[in-house]
Design a protein around this motif. Sequence first.
Motif, mmCIF file in Angstrom:
data_model
loop_
_atom_site.group_PDB
_atom_site.id
_atom_site.type_symbol
_atom_site.label_atom_id
_atom_site.label_comp_id
_atom_site.label_asym_id
_atom_site.label_seq_id
_atom_site.Cartn_x
_atom_site.Cartn_y
_atom_site.Cartn_z
ATOM 1 N N LYS A 43 0.889 -1.248 0.102
ATOM 2 C CA LYS A 43 -0.165 -0.010 -0.002
ATOM 3 C C LYS A 43 0.944 1.198 -0.142
ATOM 4 O O LYS A 43 0.567 2.314 -0.696
ATOM 5 N N ALA A 44 1.901 1.047 0.930
ATOM 6 C CA ALA A 44 2.887 2.322 0.671
ATOM 7 C C ALA A 44 3.449 2.611 -0.569
ATOM 8 O O ALA A 44 3.693 3.799 -1.088
ATOM 9 N N GLN A 45 3.826 1.578 -1.342
ATOM 10 C CA GLN A 45 4.508 1.602 -2.665
ATOM 11 C C GLN A 45 3.319 2.314 -3.353
ATOM 12 O O GLN A 45 3.786 3.264 -4.332
ATOM 13 N N GLU A 46 2.117 1.686 -3.405
ATOM 14 C CA GLU A 46 1.108 2.315 -4.236
ATOM 15 C C GLU A 46 0.811 3.736 -4.066
ATOM 16 O O GLU A 46 0.680 4.672 -4.862
ATOM 17 N N ALA A 47 0.882 4.045 -2.713
ATOM 18 C CA ALA A 47 0.599 5.376 -2.344
ATOM 19 C C ALA A 47 1.753 6.332 -2.763
ATOM 20 O O ALA A 47 1.623 7.575 -3.246
ATOM 21 N N PHE A 48 2.924 5.929 -2.728
ATOM 22 C CA PHE A 48 3.978 6.863 -3.196
ATOM 23 C C PHE A 48 4.187 6.963 -4.670
ATOM 24 O O PHE A 48 4.267 8.118 -5.211
ATOM 25 N N GLN A 49 3.752 5.921 -5.438
ATOM 26 C CA GLN A 49 3.311 5.998 -6.934
ATOM 27 C C GLN A 49 2.460 7.025 -7.420
ATOM 28 O O GLN A 49 2.439 7.751 -8.346
ATOM 29 N N LEU A 50 1.330 7.062 -6.439
ATOM 30 C CA LEU A 50 0.269 8.181 -6.884
ATOM 31 C C LEU A 50 0.636 9.474 -6.072
ATOM 32 O O LEU A 50 -0.155 10.627 -6.061
ATOM 33 N N GLY A 51 1.644 9.807 -5.346
ATOM 34 C CA GLY A 51 2.164 11.067 -4.655
ATOM 35 C C GLY A 51 1.723 11.276 -3.555
ATOM 36 O O GLY A 51 1.488 12.503 -3.100
ATOM 37 N N ARG A 52 1.141 10.262 -2.829
ATOM 38 C CA ARG A 52 0.324 10.524 -1.486
ATOM 39 C C ARG A 52 1.284 10.359 -0.154
ATOM 40 O O ARG A 52 0.784 10.509 0.948
ATOM 41 N N MET A 53 2.421 9.709 -0.404
ATOM 42 C CA MET A 53 2.984 9.315 0.492
ATOM 43 C C MET A 53 4.703 9.614 0.224
ATOM 44 O O MET A 53 5.020 9.671 -0.959
ATOM 45 N N ALA A 100 10.654 8.333 2.046
ATOM 46 C CA ALA A 100 11.374 8.004 3.361
ATOM 47 C C ALA A 100 10.407 6.868 4.186
ATOM 48 O O ALA A 100 10.641 5.903 4.546
ATOM 49 N N THR A 101 9.008 7.339 4.233
ATOM 50 C CA THR A 101 8.111 6.245 4.877
ATOM 51 C C THR A 101 7.938 5.121 4.163
ATOM 52 O O THR A 101 7.907 3.861 4.655
ATOM 53 N N THR A 102 7.891 5.251 2.831
ATOM 54 C CA THR A 102 7.712 3.926 1.856
ATOM 55 C C THR A 102 8.938 3.187 1.931
ATOM 56 O O THR A 102 8.883 2.024 2.132
ATOM 57 N N MET A 103 10.104 3.783 2.020
ATOM 58 C CA MET A 103 11.306 2.869 2.286
ATOM 59 C C MET A 103 11.319 2.122 3.623
ATOM 60 O O MET A 103 11.817 1.229 3.706
ATOM 61 N N LEU A 104 10.774 2.861 4.522
ATOM 62 C CA LEU A 104 10.808 2.345 5.782
ATOM 63 C C LEU A 104 9.856 1.126 5.947
ATOM 64 O O LEU A 104 10.110 0.061 6.648
ATOM 65 N N LYS A 105 8.699 1.041 5.480
ATOM 66 C CA LYS A 105 7.820 0.079 5.229
ATOM 67 C C LYS A 105 8.265 -0.886 4.591
ATOM 68 O O LYS A 105 8.000 -2.125 4.928
ATOM 69 N N MET A 106 8.676 -0.747 3.407
ATOM 70 C CA MET A 106 9.704 -1.734 2.590
ATOM 71 C C MET A 106 10.746 -2.489 3.485
ATOM 72 O O MET A 106 10.574 -3.731 3.513
#
Length: 112
Positions: free
Chosen positions: A64-74, A77-83
């Motif tokens: 979900k974080a990856q998808e949110a990052f791709q859509l510009g919502r996240m 840093a947060t995305t990488m942390l979740k990954m």
Amino acid sequence: MNDLGINRVLTEMRALQARSKLPAQEVAPTAPTAPAQESKESGFVNAMADAVRDLNTKQAESGKAQEAFQLGRMDLATTMLKMQESSVAFRAAVEVRNRAVSAYQDIMNMPL
């Protein structure tokens, strides 16, 4: 795996162990309906099921974080942390599985 990776896996395993002990202490004692051996077994099964559920949740959050990052919502840093959390949890689960299989093989290879 280097020392840093091993320490991360051990830390994650200790965290899972600590989390698995908390619910057992919070439950009120009840009258035993099954032999003690089965209750120990179910505790292990419950701990493993909780660990797998936690792993699944972390992987879903990562997706979900990856998808949110791709859509510009996240943010990145947060995305990488979740990954990374998902990756460490998965590696810990694989290591636990490998150790369990190794222990099983050792037991099966013991002479009678």
